[in-house]
Design a protein around this motif. Structure first.
Motif, PDB file in Angstrom:
ATOM      1  N   ALA A  30       3.334  -0.130  -9.483  1.00  0.00           N
ATOM      2  CA  ALA A  30       2.999   1.326 -10.014  1.00  0.00           C
ATOM      3  C   ALA A  30       2.487   2.215  -8.812  1.00  0.00           C
ATOM      4  O   ALA A  30       1.896   1.667  -7.876  1.00  0.00           O
ATOM      5  CB  ALA A  30       1.915   1.420 -11.050  1.00  0.00           C
ATOM      6  N   GLY A  31       2.770   3.389  -8.748  1.00  0.00           N
ATOM      7  CA  GLY A  31       2.019   4.244  -7.801  1.00  0.00           C
ATOM      8  C   GLY A  31       1.006   5.124  -8.484  1.00  0.00           C
ATOM      9  O   GLY A  31       0.561   4.735  -9.577  1.00  0.00           O
ATOM     10  N   PRO A  32       0.442   5.869  -7.558  1.00  0.00           N
ATOM     11  CA  PRO A  32      -0.799   6.643  -8.006  1.00  0.00           C
ATOM     12  C   PRO A  32      -0.767   7.390  -9.191  1.00  0.00           C
ATOM     13  O   PRO A  32      -1.540   7.563 -10.060  1.00  0.00           O
ATOM     14  CB  PRO A  32      -1.317   7.591  -6.890  1.00  0.00           C
ATOM     15  CG  PRO A  32      -0.378   6.953  -5.662  1.00  0.00           C
ATOM     16  CD  PRO A  32       0.562   6.183  -6.171  1.00  0.00           C
ATOM     17  N   GLY A  33       0.509   7.982  -9.618  1.00  0.00           N
ATOM     18  CA  GLY A  33       0.938   8.667 -10.606  1.00  0.00           C
ATOM     19  C   GLY A  33       1.074   8.214 -11.669  1.00  0.00           C
ATOM     20  O   GLY A  33       1.214   8.613 -12.734  1.00  0.00           O
ATOM     21  N   ASP A  34       1.060   6.779 -11.991  1.00  0.00           N
ATOM     22  CA  ASP A  34       1.288   5.973 -12.848  1.00  0.00           C
ATOM     23  C   ASP A  34       0.172   5.455 -13.651  1.00  0.00           C
ATOM     24  O   ASP A  34       0.105   4.925 -14.711  1.00  0.00           O
ATOM     25  CB  ASP A  34       2.254   4.770 -12.463  1.00  0.00           C
ATOM     26  CG  ASP A  34       3.790   4.890 -11.995  1.00  0.00           C
ATOM     27  OD1 ASP A  34       4.096   6.080 -12.439  1.00  0.00           O
ATOM     28  OD2 ASP A  34       4.073   4.410 -11.184  1.00  0.00           O
ATOM     29  N   ARG A  35      -1.193   6.071 -13.189  1.00  0.00           N
ATOM     30  CA  ARG A  35      -2.307   5.437 -13.860  1.00  0.00           C
ATOM     31  C   ARG A  35      -2.557   6.446 -14.916  1.00  0.00           C
ATOM     32  O   ARG A  35      -2.452   7.677 -14.792  1.00  0.00           O
ATOM     33  CB  ARG A  35      -3.495   5.493 -12.854  1.00  0.00           C
ATOM     34  CG  ARG A  35      -3.300   4.190 -11.791  1.00  0.00           C
ATOM     35  CD  ARG A  35      -4.547   4.348 -10.821  1.00  0.00           C
ATOM     36  NE  ARG A  35      -3.821   4.064  -9.616  1.00  0.00           N
ATOM     37  CZ  ARG A  35      -4.301   4.634  -8.316  1.00  0.00           C
ATOM     38  NH1 ARG A  35      -5.173   5.406  -8.571  1.00  0.00           N
ATOM     39  NH2 ARG A  35      -3.821   4.388  -7.266  1.00  0.00           N
ATOM     40  N   PRO A  36      -3.161   5.977 -16.069  1.00  0.00           N
ATOM     41  CA  PRO A  36      -3.504   6.964 -17.016  1.00  0.00           C
ATOM     42  C   PRO A  36      -4.594   7.853 -16.620  1.00  0.00           C
ATOM     43  O   PRO A  36      -5.466   7.466 -15.908  1.00  0.00           O
ATOM     44  CB  PRO A  36      -4.279   5.880 -18.061  1.00  0.00           C
ATOM     45  CG  PRO A  36      -3.656   4.498 -17.828  1.00  0.00           C
ATOM     46  CD  PRO A  36      -3.300   4.559 -16.466  1.00  0.00           C
TER      47      PRO A  36
END
Length: 126
Positions: A109-115
């Motif tokens: 996952a990348g940074p934009g994939d975190r809730p």
């Protein structure tokens, strides 16, 4: 990789730090080609000691031999994508080691994939 986890292949290419492809570090050429091929990611790790087919030990501890340390380029992606990339390595790697291992991706996952973080459109993900 399109999925965040699952079965994958790990491609490892071990070459010398001073190996080049058309006046560019070979490890850098591999990374840039992997990026252009759309692979999930590539990382370069510099070794502090090692030997290969020449049986000459390279080490960071001795000034005269610390000039051509081993570097490993590691790429992980789905099997079809890694296998499609292998012919490019045949062109690039004349001295070195190329291995492929099956692995399991637990999280990708990348940074934009975190809730709660902004995605690529600036929207917050759930």
């Amino acid at each position: 990789m399109t999925a965040s986890s699952g079965r994958a292949l790990r491609l490892t290419v071990v070459v010398g730090e001073n190996d080049t492809w058309r006046h560019r570090p070979l490890y850098s050429e591999i990374v840039h080609r992997a990026h252009a091929a759309g692979l999930a990611g590539a990382s370069v790790f510099r070794g502090i000691e090692g030997f290969g087919a020449s049986s000459l030990i390279h080490t960071a501890r001795l000034l005269s031999l610390g000039e051509d340390l081993p570097v490993a380029v590691v790429i992980v992606d789905t099997a079809p994508r890694v296998r499609a990339f292998l012919p490019q390595l045949g062109e690039l790697v004349t001295d070195g080691l190329v291995t492929v291992d099956e692995c399991e991706v637990i999280r990708y996952a990348g940074p934009g994939d975190r809730p709660g973080t902004p995605d690529t459109d600036g929207e917050k993900s759930p």
